[in-house]
Scaffold this active site. Sequence first.
Site, PDB file in Angstrom:
ATOM      1  N   HIS A  19      52.662  34.943  31.291  1.00 32.59           N
ATOM      2  CA  HIS A  19      52.665  35.279  29.867  1.00 32.59           C
ATOM      3  C   HIS A  19      53.716  36.349  29.567  1.00 32.59           C
ATOM      4  CE1 HIS A  19      50.801  39.225  30.392  1.00 32.59           C
ATOM      5  NE2 HIS A  19      49.992  38.661  31.275  1.00 32.59           N
ATOM      6  N   GLU A 103      43.171  36.325  34.635  1.00 29.95           N
ATOM      7  CA  GLU A 103      43.661  37.411  35.478  1.00 29.95           C
ATOM      8  C   GLU A 103      42.487  38.052  36.213  1.00 29.95           C
ATOM      9  OE1 GLU A 103      45.712  38.594  37.365  1.00 29.95           O
ATOM     10  OE2 GLU A 103      47.224  39.637  36.140  1.00 29.95           O
TER      11      GLU A 103
END
Length: 207
Positions: A19, A103
């Site tokens: 990202h 994550e």
Amino acid sequence: MTATLPRIHNPAFLIFVRHGQTDWNREGRMQGQKDIPLNPLGRLQADDNGLRLSEYLSRNGLTPETFDFVASPLGRTRDTMERVRKGMGLAPSEYRHEDLLKELTFGAWEGHTLEELAMSHPELVELRRKDKYQFVPPGGGESYEMLRQRIAKWLVTVDKPTICVAHGGVMRVMRGMLEGLPPEMVSKLDVPQDRVFVWKDSKGDWF
């Protein structure tokens, strides 16, 4: 002999995009699973990676329809994926979410910088420094080894060419498994937000 991560599965063709930048990335804050949005630079990085991917596919005679598109469900990864797909000339929303690609969580440490934690919990920061891969942050955090076990469950399902948008920690353990790297190297791998990683025919490269 130095221990290395087990090679659980070796997909034939996997493209990974991290990202784009967030304000917490810029400030060095432990982001984990907090849903922090892309900042202006992060949106630009995501847009550029879409164009970069489009050029890569065109240069190699590939079409987007060949690929499965999958992203972590956090906002910053969804925004990145949608910008990447738009840059490739695709409908932004036509991709899958996968919870396993979130994550690693830093537990009670999320939102803090290491400098702040060194003031409040110096003994824990020192333990992390000595073995970052195995260290489990307090308050329900995950170690890189715990994340590796989670990502391994996803990696064995990759049975077709795939474009994945996820996180820095995810990329580190994924690359560690693909390349058979030692754990002490995995947690220190650089994961740029303005490039794309391609794993194809058992070889990896950034472009």
